[in-house]
Structures are given as structure tokens and as C-alpha cells.
Design a protein around this motif. Structure first.
Motif, mmCIF file in Angstrom:
data_model
loop_
_atom_site.group_PDB
_atom_site.id
_atom_site.type_symbol
_atom_site.label_atom_id
_atom_site.label_comp_id
_atom_site.label_asym_id
_atom_site.label_seq_id
_atom_site.Cartn_x
_atom_site.Cartn_y
_atom_site.Cartn_z
ATOM 1 N N VAL A 264 0.991 -1.085 0.009
ATOM 2 C CA VAL A 264 0.129 0.021 -0.034
ATOM 3 C C VAL A 264 0.954 1.288 0.043
ATOM 4 C CG1 VAL A 264 -1.806 1.073 1.122
ATOM 5 C CG2 VAL A 264 -1.706 -1.203 1.095
ATOM 6 N N MET A 265 0.625 2.119 -0.932
ATOM 7 C CA MET A 265 1.445 3.371 -0.814
ATOM 8 C C MET A 265 0.475 4.490 -0.214
ATOM 9 S SD MET A 265 2.864 3.137 -4.555
ATOM 10 C CE MET A 265 3.861 4.422 -4.130
ATOM 11 N N ASP A 266 1.442 5.489 0.304
ATOM 12 C CA ASP A 266 0.618 6.608 0.956
ATOM 13 C C ASP A 266 0.376 7.670 -0.135
ATOM 14 O OD1 ASP A 266 0.066 8.728 2.702
ATOM 15 O OD2 ASP A 266 2.122 9.086 3.365
ATOM 16 N N ARG A 267 -0.828 8.227 -0.221
ATOM 17 C CA ARG A 267 -1.394 9.069 -1.301
ATOM 18 C C ARG A 267 -0.825 10.279 -1.127
ATOM 19 N NH1 ARG A 267 -5.613 7.521 -4.264
ATOM 20 N NH2 ARG A 267 -6.315 9.644 -4.359
ATOM 21 N N THR A 268 -0.468 10.871 0.009
ATOM 22 C CA THR A 268 0.049 12.147 0.384
ATOM 23 C C THR A 268 1.459 12.373 -0.145
ATOM 24 O OG1 THR A 268 0.900 11.322 2.451
ATOM 25 C CG2 THR A 268 -1.209 12.102 2.447
ATOM 26 N N LYS A 269 2.098 11.246 -0.597
ATOM 27 C CA LYS A 269 3.636 11.452 -0.986
ATOM 28 C C LYS A 269 3.292 11.309 -2.578
ATOM 29 C CE LYS A 269 5.690 9.905 2.986
ATOM 30 N NZ LYS A 269 6.875 9.119 3.772
ATOM 31 N N VAL A 270 2.261 10.822 -3.095
ATOM 32 C CA VAL A 270 2.216 10.558 -4.647
ATOM 33 C C VAL A 270 1.163 11.531 -5.327
ATOM 34 C CG1 VAL A 270 1.615 8.827 -6.432
ATOM 35 C CG2 VAL A 270 2.622 7.994 -4.275
ATOM 36 N N ASP A 271 1.552 12.129 -6.490
ATOM 37 C CA ASP A 271 0.735 12.803 -7.184
ATOM 38 C C ASP A 271 0.019 11.841 -8.253
ATOM 39 O OD1 ASP A 271 -0.476 14.832 -8.839
ATOM 40 O OD2 ASP A 271 1.275 15.603 -9.804
ATOM 41 N N THR A 272 -1.218 11.430 -7.681
ATOM 42 C CA THR A 272 -2.121 10.565 -8.326
ATOM 43 C C THR A 272 -2.669 11.093 -9.682
ATOM 44 O OG1 THR A 272 -3.786 11.374 -7.039
ATOM 45 C CG2 THR A 272 -2.724 9.547 -6.188
ATOM 46 N N GLU A 273 -2.861 12.415 -9.773
ATOM 47 C CA GLU A 273 -3.293 13.003 -11.049
ATOM 48 C C GLU A 273 -2.156 12.827 -11.979
ATOM 49 O OE1 GLU A 273 -6.254 14.068 -11.433
ATOM 50 O OE2 GLU A 273 -6.865 13.456 -9.490
ATOM 51 N N LYS A 274 -1.088 13.106 -11.780
ATOM 52 C CA LYS A 274 0.003 12.838 -12.958
ATOM 53 C C LYS A 274 0.240 11.367 -13.054
ATOM 54 C CE LYS A 274 4.842 14.128 -13.648
ATOM 55 N NZ LYS A 274 6.196 14.860 -13.183
ATOM 56 N N LEU A 275 0.346 10.381 -12.160
ATOM 57 C CA LEU A 275 0.364 9.093 -12.537
ATOM 58 C C LEU A 275 -0.714 8.601 -13.134
ATOM 59 C CD1 LEU A 275 1.677 6.722 -11.535
ATOM 60 C CD2 LEU A 275 0.334 6.252 -9.543
ATOM 61 N N PHE A 276 -2.031 8.753 -13.081
ATOM 62 C CA PHE A 276 -3.184 8.421 -13.727
ATOM 63 C C PHE A 276 -3.621 9.128 -14.900
ATOM 64 C CE2 PHE A 276 -3.476 6.110 -9.384
ATOM 65 C CZ PHE A 276 -3.365 4.804 -9.974
ATOM 66 N N LYS A 277 -2.679 10.220 -15.300
ATOM 67 C CA LYS A 277 -3.194 10.853 -16.522
ATOM 68 C C LYS A 277 -3.237 10.102 -17.596
ATOM 69 C CE LYS A 277 -2.022 14.988 -18.935
ATOM 70 N NZ LYS A 277 -0.875 16.266 -18.841
ATOM 71 N N ASN A 278 -4.429 10.234 -18.377
ATOM 72 C CA ASN A 278 -4.699 9.524 -19.704
ATOM 73 C C ASN A 278 -4.514 8.079 -19.568
ATOM 74 O OD1 ASN A 278 -4.870 11.923 -20.980
ATOM 75 N ND2 ASN A 278 -2.716 12.047 -21.206
ATOM 76 N N TRP A 279 -5.318 7.468 -18.257
ATOM 77 C CA TRP A 279 -4.733 6.035 -17.813
ATOM 78 C C TRP A 279 -5.696 5.280 -18.848
ATOM 79 C CZ3 TRP A 279 -8.832 2.990 -16.091
ATOM 80 C CH2 TRP A 279 -9.990 3.566 -15.465
ATOM 81 N N LYS A 280 -6.898 5.706 -19.489
ATOM 82 C CA LYS A 280 -7.657 4.988 -20.303
ATOM 83 C C LYS A 280 -6.985 5.021 -21.889
ATOM 84 C CE LYS A 280 -12.006 4.920 -18.229
ATOM 85 N NZ LYS A 280 -13.543 4.991 -18.419
ATOM 86 N N ARG A 281 -6.255 5.764 -22.050
ATOM 87 C CA ARG A 281 -5.773 5.763 -23.460
ATOM 88 C C ARG A 281 -4.727 4.500 -23.692
ATOM 89 N NH1 ARG A 281 -3.118 11.407 -24.986
ATOM 90 N NH2 ARG A 281 -5.312 11.991 -24.739
ATOM 91 N N LEU A 282 -4.749 4.007 -24.824
ATOM 92 C CA LEU A 282 -4.013 2.943 -25.284
ATOM 93 C C LEU A 282 -2.561 3.437 -25.537
ATOM 94 C CD1 LEU A 282 -6.341 0.620 -27.404
ATOM 95 C CD2 LEU A 282 -5.748 0.188 -25.026
ATOM 96 N N PHE A 283 -1.607 2.835 -25.184
ATOM 97 C CA PHE A 283 -0.212 3.245 -25.350
ATOM 98 C C PHE A 283 0.170 2.718 -26.716
ATOM 99 C CE2 PHE A 283 4.431 2.527 -25.295
ATOM 100 C CZ PHE A 283 4.559 3.702 -24.965
ATOM 101 N N THR A 284 0.745 3.598 -27.560
ATOM 102 C CA THR A 284 0.996 3.328 -29.037
ATOM 103 C C THR A 284 2.586 3.417 -29.083
ATOM 104 O OG1 THR A 284 0.270 5.446 -29.760
ATOM 105 C CG2 THR A 284 -1.163 3.444 -29.805
ATOM 106 N N VAL A 285 3.599 2.822 -29.929
ATOM 107 C CA VAL A 285 4.756 3.088 -29.966
ATOM 108 C C VAL A 285 5.036 3.735 -31.114
ATOM 109 C CG1 VAL A 285 7.010 1.954 -30.494
ATOM 110 C CG2 VAL A 285 5.391 0.724 -29.098
#
Length: 244
Positions: free
Chosen positions: A138-159
Motif C-alpha cells: 500500500v502506498m501513501d497517497r500524500t506522497k504520490v501525485d495521483t493526477e499525474k500518475l493516472f493521467k490519460n490512464w484509459k488511453r491505449l499506449f502506442t509506439v
């Protein structure tokens, strides 16, 4: 370039959203959303009226876990389907390589309830799956920028294709972008210089750009300070001569 990943490091390892160049390229491309499978029982948590009357106010805090050692084939859809059995999954991010698009073996999953995230982390920690030992915490949410981490999380990654990489590299950059890139390079080179000095290796990296420009500025500052000292000394000697 191969990076050594520490499993106990809480820093964000940003594979796709780390640079502004990738963001510009992704905005230009057509958006492709990730369609996650519908899992029974993965909807929002329903609260009974009796429970609401008893507690009057119920606050549910989201929980974030980090998974490492994931086997090949355990991608976004599989992660969502598997971890939805513990409770509602709000967001997930599987870290992939920029060059190949392959999974790097670790991911971040956000649950709607913090207690569910803790149970999932305890259950999956040390779980053997396809000859791969999974580690979770489990990670401490206060030390993690969740908005930056999960930005565009639904977008498929393309090379990116070689033509797209060349166009992105050869594009016209503004002065602000050039300054930011130079600052990033200077910080990296300075860190490497400190590591070499700590190891007892005498090797200067100041000849490389942009440290070369910094070296010239330092030399100018030293020369200007020396000139000021000489002027002050000359003035003092002149005053002594006049008094005598």
C-alpha cells in the motif's frame, strides 16, 4: 538505456507522461480509449440505510497499491478483471516501455476503498503466478501525485514510428523549451559529477554542453570579482599615498 528499479522506491516512475514532448505527440494523435471488461460486482459500493442511520456520515477514502513482478500477459484488462474481485477498481496504470511498448512488470491500482486496497495488497504480496513472485504494498497517497500518475490512464499506449520520432526531434523549439532541456541536462551531469567524485574518480564533465556555458559564466564571475578586488586595492593604495 536500462534502468535499475528499486521496488521500495516511492518516487513516480513516469514512463509515458514524463516529458512534455510525449504529451504534445499524444494530443496530436487520435485518442483511443481503453475499454475495460464489465465485471460482476465491480460497481459502486452500496450503503444500507440502517448503516447510514447508525453512522450518520460515512467517508470512504480511496486506496493505492503498487504491484511488481507481474508476469507477461497480465495487462490492463487482466489486471482490472482480476483485482475487481477484491472491490471496485477506480483507476489503474500499467507502466510500459517508451521504445517497445512492452510491460515493465509493475503497475499501480487505485481502489475505491482504502480497506479493500490493504486487503488486496496483503493477499497478493508473495503470490506466485506463472513462475513470477508478485510483490504488492500500500502506498501513501500524500506522497504520490495521483493526477499525474493516472493521467490519460484509459488511453491505449502506442509506439511511435521512426518518422514520428524524427518529426518530434527536429521540430522547432521555443526558448523556454531549450532552457528547460538544458536545465535537465545540467542537473543530470552534476549528479554524475558528484558520483564520480564520491568514487574517487577525477574526471570533469564541464566540457560538455550545457555545462560548458556554466563554466564560462563562472569564469566571468571570477574575473569580475578579481577586477573589483584590484580596483578596491588600487583605491586604498592611492589614499595611502595622498595621506603621506
Amino acid at each position: 538505456m536500462a534502468n535499475i528499479i528499486d521496488e521500495d522506491d516511492d518516487r513516480l516512475i513516469d514512463a509515458e507522461d514524463s516529458s512534455s514532448d510525449d504529451e504534445q505527440q499524444q494530443e496530436e494523435e487520435a485518442e483511443q480509449s481503453l475499454s475495460l471488461p464489465s465485471v460482476p460486482g465491480s460497481g459502486k459500493r452500496k450503503i444500507k440505510k440502517s448503516e447510514m442511520k447508525r453512522n450518520k456520515l460515512i467517508t470512504i477514502q480511496p486506496g493505492l497499491i503498487r504491484l511488481s513482478g507481474l508476469p507477461y500477459g497480465f495487462f490492463e484488462r487482466e489486471l482490472y478483471s482480476y483485482f475487481s474481485q477484491f472491490g471496485p477498481v477506480t483507476r489503474l496504470k500499467l507502466i510500459r516501455s517508451k521504445k517497445t511498448g512492452g510491460t515493465r512488470g509493475y503497475a499501480y491500482i487505485e481502489f475505491e476503498d482504502e480497506d479493500v486496497a490493504r486487503i488486496a495488497a496483503e493477499t497478493m504480496n508473495g503470490y506466485l503466478m506463472f513462475r513470477s513472485l508478485i510483490k504488492s504494498r500500500v502506498m501513501d497517497r500524500t506522497k504520490v501525485d495521483t493526477e499525474k500518475l493516472f493521467k490519460n490512464w484509459k488511453r491505449l499506449f502506442t509506439v511511435k514510428t521512426p518518422q514520428q520520432k524524427r518529426a518530434l526531434h527536429n521540430r522547432v523549439k521555443s526558448n523556454e523549451q531549450i532552457e528547460k532541456s538544458n536545465q535537465r541536462r545540467t542537473t543530470k551531469l552534476l549528479k554524475q559529477q558528484q558520483r564520480l567524485a564520491a568514487a574517487g574518480i577525477k574526471y570533469e564533465l564541464t566540457d560538455f554542453i550545457p555545462l560548458k556555458a556554466m563554466k564560462k559564466e563562472d569564469e566571468k564571475n571570477v574575473s569580475s570579482s578579481e577586477k573589483k578586488n584590484e580596483q578596491v586595492a588600487n583605491k586604498s593604495t592611492k589614499k595611502k599615498i595622498v595621506k603621506t
